[in-house]
Design a protein around this motif. Structure first.
Motif, PDB file in Angstrom:
ATOM      1  N   ILE A   1      41.213  24.678  20.238  1.00 18.40           N
ATOM      2  CA  ILE A   1      41.817  23.373  20.526  1.00 18.40           C
ATOM      3  C   ILE A   1      40.811  22.510  21.270  1.00 18.40           C
ATOM      4  O   ILE A   1      39.795  22.999  21.781  1.00 18.40           O
ATOM      5  CB  ILE A   1      43.099  23.513  21.375  1.00 18.40           C
ATOM      6  CG1 ILE A   1      42.758  24.099  22.757  1.00 18.40           C
ATOM      7  CG2 ILE A   1      44.152  24.348  20.668  1.00 18.40           C
ATOM      8  CD1 ILE A   1      43.908  24.078  23.744  1.00 18.40           C
TER       9      ILE A   1
ATOM     10  N   SER B   1      45.391  12.650  18.724  1.00 15.97           N
ATOM     11  CA  SER B   1      43.934  12.763  18.822  1.00 15.97           C
ATOM     12  C   SER B   1      43.252  11.649  18.060  1.00 15.97           C
ATOM     13  O   SER B   1      43.757  11.170  17.054  1.00 15.97           O
ATOM     14  CB  SER B   1      43.480  14.112  18.271  1.00 15.97           C
ATOM     15  OG  SER B   1      42.089  14.231  18.324  1.00 15.97           O
TER      16      SER B   1
ATOM     17  N   ASN C   1      45.034  18.295  25.070  1.00 17.10           N
ATOM     18  CA  ASN C   1      46.134  19.239  25.249  1.00 17.10           C
ATOM     19  C   ASN C   1      46.564  19.311  26.705  1.00 17.10           C
ATOM     20  O   ASN C   1      45.719  19.309  27.616  1.00 17.10           O
ATOM     21  CB  ASN C   1      45.714  20.635  24.772  1.00 17.10           C
ATOM     22  CG  ASN C   1      45.764  20.759  23.257  1.00 17.10           C
ATOM     23  OD1 ASN C   1      46.778  21.172  22.703  1.00 17.10           O
ATOM     24  ND2 ASN C   1      44.681  20.381  22.587  1.00 17.10           N
TER      25      ASN C   1
ATOM     26  N   PRO D   1      49.995  19.490  22.445  1.00 14.29           N
ATOM     27  CA  PRO D   1      48.920  18.623  21.942  1.00 14.29           C
ATOM     28  C   PRO D   1      49.270  17.149  22.053  1.00 14.29           C
ATOM     29  O   PRO D   1      50.429  16.751  21.914  1.00 14.29           O
ATOM     30  CB  PRO D   1      48.767  19.058  20.486  1.00 14.29           C
ATOM     31  CG  PRO D   1      50.064  19.677  20.117  1.00 14.29           C
ATOM     32  CD  PRO D   1      50.651  20.251  21.374  1.00 14.29           C
TER      33      PRO D   1
ATOM     34  N   ALA E   1      43.879  17.832  17.357  1.00 14.48           N
ATOM     35  CA  ALA E   1      44.081  18.381  18.700  1.00 14.48           C
ATOM     36  C   ALA E   1      44.132  19.901  18.668  1.00 14.48           C
ATOM     37  O   ALA E   1      43.689  20.573  19.581  1.00 14.48           O
ATOM     38  CB  ALA E   1      45.364  17.830  19.309  1.00 14.48           C
ATOM     39  N   ARG E   2      44.669  20.456  17.593  1.00  7.53           N
ATOM     40  CA  ARG E   2      44.695  21.903  17.441  1.00  7.53           C
ATOM     41  C   ARG E   2      43.853  22.262  16.231  1.00  7.53           C
ATOM     42  O   ARG E   2      44.026  21.704  15.151  1.00  7.53           O
ATOM     43  CB  ARG E   2      46.141  22.389  17.262  1.00  7.53           C
ATOM     44  CG  ARG E   2      46.273  23.888  17.295  1.00  7.53           C
ATOM     45  CD  ARG E   2      47.727  24.302  17.452  1.00  7.53           C
ATOM     46  NE  ARG E   2      48.270  23.971  18.762  1.00  7.53           N
ATOM     47  CZ  ARG E   2      48.076  24.700  19.854  1.00  7.53           C
ATOM     48  NH1 ARG E   2      47.338  25.784  19.803  1.00  7.53           N
ATOM     49  NH2 ARG E   2      48.599  24.335  21.003  1.00  7.53           N
TER      50      ARG E   2
END
Length: 615
Positions: free
Chosen positions: A72, A60, A77, A57, A65-66
């Motif tokens: 995701i 963000s 990523n 990742p 990001a996850r």
């Protein structure tokens, strides 16, 4: 690295370099159409589920990001190893967006831009030693310059056909001499390059009939969902201009080849292509620097109609055939809205006519008493399902209709498939239903469950998540939905901003014209959104202030129809050239009355408001 993508129940296997951005791989393999934020991790529209494997990742902006349950953001990523991911099923219903508003009209043969004349030429002799080209021109008429390509094959063509040939002229320019009588063969294309969709039409030049239609999602979405994002990408890296141009040309080339193959038509029989689009789209098609379009005072590179050849653009058509990019009027008023004016003939009708083409920008034109006023309102992407929590473009699974009946919710989805999200027309319907059900007030505030929600079983669908109130249209599992589908307080605000901008633009134009909107005799809603919107609901939300639903009509892709007219008629080309110069643009960002009108139009009208009387 192996990347396996599961989409619409099918598995696709691709190769990728370790460390590659997952979103880039999905775009390159056409497994995902693009994002609204150009991969900045803000919009959340590139969510994919990891079935197996790992990613790395990135930091963000605004989204994790996850995410939950293996979801995701692809743009945030990098591929770490072999990967199996699931991409949400999606089908952009582009077929709904490309229907022409055909007002059948014939034009004099002499007015056709492309003409074919059969010539039975006298053969050369010792007493008639005229050169081949002069022999043709004396029969076909003086046609201006002649290409070297034509001269190179002319001697063989004349003798192989026993001097019985067909001269092909494009706006009185001789582009070819064909063996035999080919007057029955002649085709053209019209392309409406929209921000989200490219609509292409194969036209028989002799009759004007539409022989085939092709709609594609605009591949430029890879660098942003709206024109400003795409221009910003060029400002960041100028090479992106060529990338965007190439993406558009590749999509148009694919459409031409596909439609020709379906009809078994030779590419050399395509003599004319007409292009329309907003000013940014036509600049990108031509490879013109669009950066000034995003900066005040929003100056385009050019306004006039631009004519190129098929060879210059390397399109699958006659190399000397014409590609005409129709004129724009201003930075935010392109050839598409001028083509709407042309096809509806609103500029020539009695009384007052209004045309509205609603997209990320809403282009609005008001004509009457010899004047044509136009503006572009920054409606934002809410009407296209963008920046909406569960928003999506109009495609299979998109909720397009919402009703509250008998204490329950009735939803209609495109394609009658399980709901996946909500598109613009569904958002409007949902807001009207909530207003009428007492779950939403005029200020756009969702009711609080305990304080002011009406005594209804639906009040249990109002909840607070992440500090924001929302109404649950569907809980996971209802009607086959794979997730909760909600209308959030922010979604309502996005809708208010969009409809408020359109309404304020209309008010500014009517004030400039010196009339009340109730005096407008007819309203044309153009484009895909205008074709599927519930007119009564749009009026109920105040999108068309002081205008009755009875004067509103949907005209489909009127921009494409205007381009078809220009494909078939020199007079129509001259008319749109005149419109380009005669339309008076009103720049809303600098207009003293716009902000006042905009703030006034943000609220919703009272429920059950009576429509204005005609005067």
């Amino acid at each position: 690295m192996n990347v396996e993508v599961i989409k619409n129940g099918e598995r696709h296997l691709f190769q990728a370099e370790p460390g590659s951005n997952l979103m880039g791989v999905l775009l390159e393999t056409e497994m995902m159409p693009g994002t609204e934020c150009a991969g900045r991790g803000v919009c959340g529209k590139c969510r994919v589920r990891v079935r197996s494997g790992e990613t790395t990742p990135l930091a963000s902006n605004g989204h994790q990001a996850r995410q939950d349950a293996g979801w995701i953001l692809a743009c945030q990523n990098l591929i770490k190893g072999d990967l199996v991911i699931e991409v949400p099923s999606s089908t952009d219903a582009v077929g709904r967006k490309v229907r022409l508003h055909q007002m059948r009209q014939t034009y004099p043969v002499a007015d056709a831009p492309v003409q074919k004349r059969f010539l039975a030429l006298p053969k050369p002799s010792l007493t008639d030693q005229r050169p081949d080209m002069e022999r043709v021109l004396e029969e076909a008429g003086d046609c201006g310059g002649v290409s070297l390509r034509l001269l190179r094959h002319l001697p063989k063509t004349l003798r192989d056909s026993d001097f019985n040939v067909t001269a092909v002229l494009a706006e009185n320019r001789l582009i070819d001499v064909e063996p035999g009588d080919t007057r029955g063969e002649g085709y053209g294309f019209v392309f409406d390059i929209g921000t989200t969709t490219i609509a292409g039409y194969l036209i028989k030049l002799h009759s004007g009939d539409v022989l085939g239609v092709d709609g594609k999602a605009n591949p430029q979405r890879a660098l942003g969902a709206d024109v400003l994002s795409r221009v910003a990408s060029i400002a960041e890296r100028f090479d992106n201009l060529e990338t965007l141009r190439s993406l558009t040309l590749a999509a148009i080339t694919q459409s031409i080849r596909s439609l020709l193959e379906q009809r078994r038509i030779k590419a050399s029989s395509v003599y004319s292509v007409v292009i329309v689009g907003n000013t940014t789209m036509t600049h990108l098609f031509l490879g013109l620097d669009p950066r000034n379009l995003a900066l005040s005072p929003f100056i385009p590179c050019c306004r006039r109609r631009t004519v190129l050849t098929g060879a210059e653009l390397e399109l699958p058509m006659h190399p000397e055939g014409e590609v005409s990019v129709l004129p724009n009027s201003a930075g935010y008023l392109g050839s598409d809205i001028l083509s709407v004016v042309l096809s509806t003939e609103m500029h020539a009708q009695e009384g007052y006519s209004l045309a509205v083409d609603i997209g990320t920008n809403a282009e609005i034109v008001l004509s009457g008493k010899g004047r044509i006023l136009a503006c572009a309102a920054a409606a934002g992407p809410a009407f296209e399902g963008a920046h909406i929590h569960n928003g999506m473009r109009a495609g299979d699974g998109a909720i397009e209709g919402v009703r509250i009946e008998g204490g329950g919710i009735i939803l209609k989805t495109i394609g009658d498939t399980p709901p996946q999200g909500i598109c613009g027309s569904g958002l409007i319907d949902a807001a009207v239903a909530l207003l009428r059900g007492g779950l939403l007030d005029q200020r756009g505030r969702l009711a609080e469950e305990e304080k002011d929600a009406p005594a209804s079983s639906l009040k249990s669908r109002i909840r607070v998540r992440g500090g924001m109130r929302e109404f649950v249209l569907l809980f996971v599992g209802e009607q086959g939905s794979g997730q909760d589908i909600v209308i959030t307080q922010k979604d309502i605000r996005e809708l208010q901003l969009a409809k408020g901008a359109v309404a304020a633009g209309i008010r500014v134009l009517t004030e400039e014209m010196g009339i009340n909107a109730a005096h407008i005799d007819r309203v044309f809603l153009a484009g895909a959104f205008g074709n599927y919107i519930n007119k009564e609901h749009a009026v109920a939300l105040g999108m068309f202030p002081d205008i009755t639903a009875g004067v509103i009509s949907s005209v489909g892709n009127a921009a494409g129809e205007g381009a078809r007219r220009c494909l078939l008629s020199i007079a129509q080309r001259k008319t749109i050239d005149r419109l380009s110069a005669s339309v008076q643009p009103i720049e809303l960002s600098a207009h003293p009355a716009f902000n006042t009108n905009f703030l006034r139009e943000l609220n919703f009208p009272p429920v059950g408001i009576r429509q204005p009387e005609r005067t």
